[in-house]
Write a protein that holds these residues in place. Structure first.
Motif, PDB file in Angstrom:
ATOM      1  N   PRO A 232      -1.088  -2.618  -6.739  1.00 25.48           N
ATOM      2  CA  PRO A 232      -0.162  -2.411  -5.609  1.00 25.48           C
ATOM      3  C   PRO A 232      -0.326  -3.436  -4.495  1.00 25.48           C
ATOM      4  N   ASP A 233      -1.568  -3.909  -4.252  1.00 23.62           N
ATOM      5  CA  ASP A 233      -1.779  -4.906  -3.200  1.00 23.62           C
ATOM      6  C   ASP A 233      -1.008  -6.186  -3.503  1.00 23.62           C
ATOM      7  N   PHE A 234      -1.065  -6.642  -4.769  1.00 25.75           N
ATOM      8  CA  PHE A 234      -0.346  -7.853  -5.153  1.00 25.75           C
ATOM      9  C   PHE A 234       1.164  -7.634  -5.074  1.00 25.75           C
ATOM     10  N   LEU A 235       1.628  -6.470  -5.518  1.00 28.98           N
ATOM     11  CA  LEU A 235       3.061  -6.190  -5.494  1.00 28.98           C
ATOM     12  C   LEU A 235       3.601  -6.167  -4.068  1.00 28.98           C
ATOM     13  N   LEU A 236       2.854  -5.540  -3.147  1.00 24.75           N
ATOM     14  CA  LEU A 236       3.304  -5.463  -1.755  1.00 24.75           C
ATOM     15  C   LEU A 236       3.287  -6.837  -1.092  1.00 24.75           C
ATOM     16  N   LEU A 237       2.293  -7.674  -1.424  1.00 25.90           N
ATOM     17  CA  LEU A 237       2.256  -9.028  -0.869  1.00 25.90           C
ATOM     18  C   LEU A 237       3.458  -9.831  -1.368  1.00 25.90           C
ATOM     19  N   LYS A 238       3.763  -9.697  -2.643  1.00 24.04           N
ATOM     20  CA  LYS A 238       4.945 -10.374  -3.193  1.00 24.04           C
ATOM     21  C   LYS A 238       6.217  -9.831  -2.536  1.00 24.04           C
ATOM     22  N   GLY A 239       6.231  -8.528  -2.267  1.00 20.88           N
ATOM     23  CA  GLY A 239       7.380  -7.936  -1.595  1.00 20.88           C
ATOM     24  C   GLY A 239       7.565  -8.472  -0.186  1.00 20.88           C
ATOM     25  N   GLU A 240       6.463  -8.706   0.539  1.00 23.25           N
ATOM     26  CA  GLU A 240       6.562  -9.260   1.890  1.00 23.25           C
ATOM     27  C   GLU A 240       7.189 -10.655   1.862  1.00 23.25           C
ATOM     28  N   ILE A 241       6.839 -11.436   0.838  1.00 27.36           N
ATOM     29  CA  ILE A 241       7.436 -12.775   0.708  1.00 27.36           C
ATOM     30  C   ILE A 241       8.924 -12.644   0.395  1.00 27.36           C
ATOM     31  N   ALA A 242       9.285 -11.720  -0.490  1.00 27.84           N
ATOM     32  CA  ALA A 242      10.694 -11.499  -0.813  1.00 27.84           C
ATOM     33  C   ALA A 242      11.473 -11.064   0.426  1.00 27.84           C
ATOM     34  N   LEU A 243      10.865 -10.187   1.238  1.00 32.71           N
ATOM     35  CA  LEU A 243      11.518  -9.724   2.462  1.00 32.71           C
ATOM     36  C   LEU A 243      11.695 -10.876   3.446  1.00 32.71           C
ATOM     37  N   SER A 262       0.653   3.526  -6.589  1.00 30.46           N
ATOM     38  CA  SER A 262      -0.226   4.092  -5.561  1.00 30.46           C
ATOM     39  C   SER A 262      -0.330   5.598  -5.693  1.00 30.46           C
ATOM     40  N   LEU A 263       0.809   6.249  -5.957  1.00 29.67           N
ATOM     41  CA  LEU A 263       0.795   7.703  -6.151  1.00 29.67           C
ATOM     42  C   LEU A 263       0.021   8.075  -7.404  1.00 29.67           C
ATOM     43  N   LYS A 264       0.187   7.286  -8.450  1.00 27.44           N
ATOM     44  CA  LYS A 264      -0.521   7.550  -9.702  1.00 27.44           C
ATOM     45  C   LYS A 264      -2.023   7.372  -9.526  1.00 27.44           C
ATOM     46  N   ASN A 265      -2.422   6.341  -8.742  1.00 28.33           N
ATOM     47  CA  ASN A 265      -3.847   6.079  -8.499  1.00 28.33           C
ATOM     48  C   ASN A 265      -4.444   7.012  -7.453  1.00 28.33           C
ATOM     49  N   GLN A 266      -3.561   7.800  -6.777  1.00 22.60           N
ATOM     50  CA  GLN A 266      -3.998   8.681  -5.673  1.00 22.60           C
ATOM     51  C   GLN A 266      -4.748   7.870  -4.618  1.00 22.60           C
ATOM     52  N   ASP A 267      -4.146   6.741  -4.255  1.00 24.18           N
ATOM     53  CA  ASP A 267      -4.750   5.814  -3.292  1.00 24.18           C
ATOM     54  C   ASP A 267      -4.029   5.977  -1.952  1.00 24.18           C
ATOM     55  N   PRO A 268      -4.600   6.720  -0.984  1.00 22.44           N
ATOM     56  CA  PRO A 268      -3.896   6.983   0.280  1.00 22.44           C
ATOM     57  C   PRO A 268      -3.609   5.718   1.091  1.00 22.44           C
ATOM     58  N   THR A 269      -4.511   4.728   0.991  1.00 17.97           N
ATOM     59  CA  THR A 269      -4.295   3.497   1.759  1.00 17.97           C
ATOM     60  C   THR A 269      -3.046   2.774   1.292  1.00 17.97           C
ATOM     61  N   ASN A 270      -2.907   2.580  -0.021  1.00 22.66           N
ATOM     62  CA  ASN A 270      -1.738   1.873  -0.537  1.00 22.66           C
ATOM     63  C   ASN A 270      -0.469   2.718  -0.460  1.00 22.66           C
ATOM     64  N   ILE A 271      -0.609   4.038  -0.487  1.00 19.27           N
ATOM     65  CA  ILE A 271       0.571   4.899  -0.281  1.00 19.27           C
ATOM     66  C   ILE A 271       1.135   4.659   1.119  1.00 19.27           C
ATOM     67  N   ARG A 272       0.236   4.592   2.104  1.00 20.68           N
ATOM     68  CA  ARG A 272       0.663   4.346   3.489  1.00 20.68           C
ATOM     69  C   ARG A 272       1.252   2.936   3.636  1.00 20.68           C
ATOM     70  N   LYS A 273       0.624   1.942   2.991  1.00 20.37           N
ATOM     71  CA  LYS A 273       1.134   0.577   3.045  1.00 20.37           C
ATOM     72  C   LYS A 273       2.518   0.497   2.394  1.00 20.37           C
ATOM     73  N   SER A 274       2.732   1.253   1.299  1.00 25.20           N
ATOM     74  CA  SER A 274       4.038   1.268   0.647  1.00 25.20           C
ATOM     75  C   SER A 274       5.102   1.871   1.571  1.00 25.20           C
ATOM     76  N   ASP A 275       4.757   2.978   2.244  1.00 25.00           N
ATOM     77  CA  ASP A 275       5.702   3.607   3.171  1.00 25.00           C
ATOM     78  C   ASP A 275       6.067   2.654   4.310  1.00 25.00           C
ATOM     79  N   LEU A 276       5.072   1.939   4.827  1.00 23.36           N
ATOM     80  CA  LEU A 276       5.321   0.989   5.905  1.00 23.36           C
ATOM     81  C   LEU A 276       6.247  -0.132   5.423  1.00 23.36           C
ATOM     82  N   PHE A 277       6.019  -0.615   4.196  1.00 24.36           N
ATOM     83  CA  PHE A 277       6.862  -1.675   3.647  1.00 24.36           C
ATOM     84  C   PHE A 277       8.300  -1.184   3.475  1.00 24.36           C
TER      85      PHE A 277
END
Length: 658
Positions: A232-243, A262-277
């Motif tokens: 998810p970290d790589f995907l969100l970074l790529k998404g920021e460039i696309a944005l 992020s939901l599948k991994n139950q990772d609260p940090t990346n879930i929050r980062k995804s919502d922010l994105f």
């Protein structure tokens, strides 16, 4: 070696044991507890607390523990302090136990880990120069000892530090060197994280093509190695460039994939980062109502103790409120942002003061120990001398004379050293007191300058609401409100710039092309002031060695001053250079409005304005900031000549070695 979520690289070179046998000796038990602490450090703090209490029980029994086990326990205490986000506590632990670096029985790997932690802690507390030196020392030790694990620690941390300081070339070199290591030294998780850090460096340096190529390669590797936690970290970074490139379709696609993982991994940090994105995508598409709903949800769920994250959210949501026409909420978010900025500033000052206090007390204790050691050595020497006198009187007299001569010479040297250290400590204490007094004065003036526009905002908006005005009269009131808002924004911007003039240390020794610096500033100001045709000439501008950020700031404030306070349609800026008596001397000449002689001493004060806000914008901090930066370089700024309506000539002078 594994990479932890808290920004630290932690050791994993032990064989953890989950059970403690009753027949195990106390020493063996202690080491097993320490190993268990290391195993659960980032997994379960309740379990870690229990193991720490067990270790303390053994220590309270005064049972002799091997130095290696004791030092390992100390290192776990330091890591645990960082887990609890208490860098000051970690630094205090290191100050108390630093002497153990001299103990031969302590393994070199533990010593290297201690050095790494000292660098990381100093970086967290803002002492970047010390942190950089510690990481370079770790790299040198790794090369000398052929210890690849220490090289990885040093290079990875140095790369992060250089990236934070926007030294993207240096950061890139560090991470690329790490990628040349063979796989046995870099497990897949760490290897992928290095790729992520390097991708971020490319992205921050506007090298989007390189960043995207590295991200796509890393995603393929992660999929092949089934390491889904980092994907998810790589995907969100790529998404920021696309944005950034306004490819909204790709941004949405990357968001959906990152959020699902992020939901599948139950990772609260990346879930929050995804919502922010997601909120950022909605805002970029102009869907302000949906974006605000996401931001308000994030604010409600945000950890109230994380002031930096809260500030980022309020800073992002403020312009969206304005664009959607919700002026009241926009104003509330701005006030909240200002409050958080002040809290963060106060906390940083408190932490810096406490950090300096701990360092001062550590140096003081070190001096006291030296003096005590000298006194003990002197006592032993005296007893030995007495024994010698009773056995060999004649030879003893000669030894006595030599001993007294050496003692006198040594005492003189010791007194000189203590005196020098006392002067240094007194100077540091004076600097700290001056900084606190300056901060009090700054807060007092700032409080006044902030109240004025806020009072205007509230007053005019209240009148507008009560009277229900429309038409031209309403437009006039809205104009007053807009003007007060701009005044408040200018004051907050000036406050932010003022805060950046007081780092622990200003880096020096950079190669600076003054001609290039001035041309960049002139270009920026031409773009900012298109209505003015700025004429510029530079005479004998040199290449020097000094602090790049400090020189850039001083030059910009002085040149901007000559353009801002200038009624001519064609502002003239002349920058001259001369080297006088071992000092760099720069003159800044303009054809502006000039300064009356009775006001020339006042213009360098905080929030000092000689003209009304209706005539010229600004908060009155520009020349004060320039003067502070000049003082940091042991220099000064003065007015060589200035008359009303005839322009001014400022001189910036500082030692050539600064």
């Amino acid at each position: 070696m594994i990479v932890c979520n808290h920004g630290l690289i932690a050791r994993q070179d032990f064989a953890p044991k989950d059970t403690i046998l009753g027949s195990t000796s106390d020493q063996r038990e202690f080491q097993m507890y320490v190993d268990s602490i290391e195993k659960y450090l980032y997994l379960n703090t309740n379990v870690v607390d229990q193991y720490f209490n067990s270790c303390k029980d053994i220590l309270e029994k005064d049972i002799p523990i091997p130095d290696s086990s004791l030092f390992d326990y100390v290192i776990q205490e330091i890591y645990y302090a960082h887990v609890k986000d208490n860098a000051l506590a970690a630094f205090q632990i290191m100050e108390v136990h630093e002497h153990m670096l001299e103990v031969e029985e302590v393994p070199q790997k533990l010593k290297n880990s201690f050095i790494y932690m000292k660098g990381f802690t100093s970086m967290t507390l803002g002492d970047l120069a010390f942190a950089r030196a510690a990481f370079y020392e770790l790299i040198d030790r790794g090369e000398q000892q052929r210890d690849s694990s220490q090289l990885v620690l040093g290079l990875f941390s140095l790369g992060q530090l250089l990236s934070d300081q926007k030294d993207f070339v240096g950061a890139t070199q560090c991470f690329k060197r790490l990628l040349t290591f063979s796989d046995p030294y870099l497990p897949p998780g760490t290897f992928s994280l290095i790729n992520f850090e390097l991708s971020e460096v490319y992205s921050r340096d506007n090298q989007n093509e390189e960043a995207l190529a590295l991200i796509d390669s890393a995603l393929v590797s992660l999929e092949a190695e089934k390491i889904f936690i980092l994907k998810p970290d790589f995907l969100l970074l790529k998404g920021e460039i696309a944005l950034e490139e306004k490819d909204y379709q790709l941004a949405w696609q990357l968001y959906e994939e990152a959020n699902e993982l992020s939901l599948k991994n139950q990772d609260p940090t990346n879930i929050r980062k995804s919502d922010l994105f997601k909120a950022q995508i909605l805002s970029s598409e102009g869907k302000y109502a949906e974006a605000l709903e996401m931001y308000e949800s994030l604010i409600d769920l945000q950890d109230t103790t994380d002031l930096e994250e809260a500030l980022d959210l309020y800073m992002e949501v403020h312009p969206i409120y304005k664009k959607s026409g919700e002026e009241t909420k926009a104003y509330e978010s701005l006030v909240r942002s200002n409050s958080l900025q002040m809290k963060i500033h106060t906390e940083r000052k408190r932490r810096e003061t406490e950090y300096l206090k701990i360092k001062y007390e550590g140096e003081k204790k070190e001096n006291e120990n030296k003096i005590l050691a000298v006194q003990v050595a002197r006592k032993i020497s005296q007893n030995t001398l007495l024994y010698t006198l009773t056995t060999l009187f004649g030879l003893g007299v000669l030894i006595l004379l030599i001993a007294f001569y050496q003692k006198r010479k040594f005492n003189q040297k010791l007194k000189a050293e203590v005196r020098n250290r006392t002067v240094e400590l007194e100077y540091a204490n004076t600097q700290l007191i001056n900084t606190n007094h300056e901060l009090d004065e700054f807060n007092r003036i700032l409080s006044h300058d902030l109240k004025e526009p806020i009072r205007s905002l509230v007053g005019f908006s209240t009148l507008l609401k009560k009277r229900g005005m429309q038409g031209q009269e309403a437009k006039e009131y809205l104009g007053y409100i807009e003007k007060s808002g701009k005044q408040l924004y200018e004051t907050l911007s000036a406050v932010s710039a003022f805060q950046n003039t007081t780092p622990l240390k200003i880096p020096k020794g950079e190669v600076i092309d003054i001609s290039q610096v001035v041309e960049n500033i002139i270009l920026e100001l031409r773009n900012k002031n298109p209505e003015k045709r700025i004429n510029y000439s530079g005479l004998n501008l040199p290449i020097i060695h000094s602090s790049g950020p400090a020189i850039q700031r001083i030059f910009k404030e002085l040149i901007n001053n000559g353009i801002k306070f200038n009624q001519s349609a064609i502002p003239e800026i002349i920058v001259k250079y001369d080297k006088q008596e071992g000092s760099h001397c720069f003159e800044f000449q303009d054809n502006g409005i000039g300064i009356a002689s009775e006001y020339q001493e006042q213009i360098f004060g905080m929030f000092k304005r000689l003209n009304g806000r209706n005539e010229y914008e600004g908060a009155g901090l520009g020349l004060n900031i320039a003067m502070k930066m000049a003082k940091r370089l042991n220099g000064d700024i003065s007015i060589l000549q200035s008359q009303e309506n005839e322009g001014s000539t400022f001189q910036f002078r500082f030692p050539a070695e600064a």
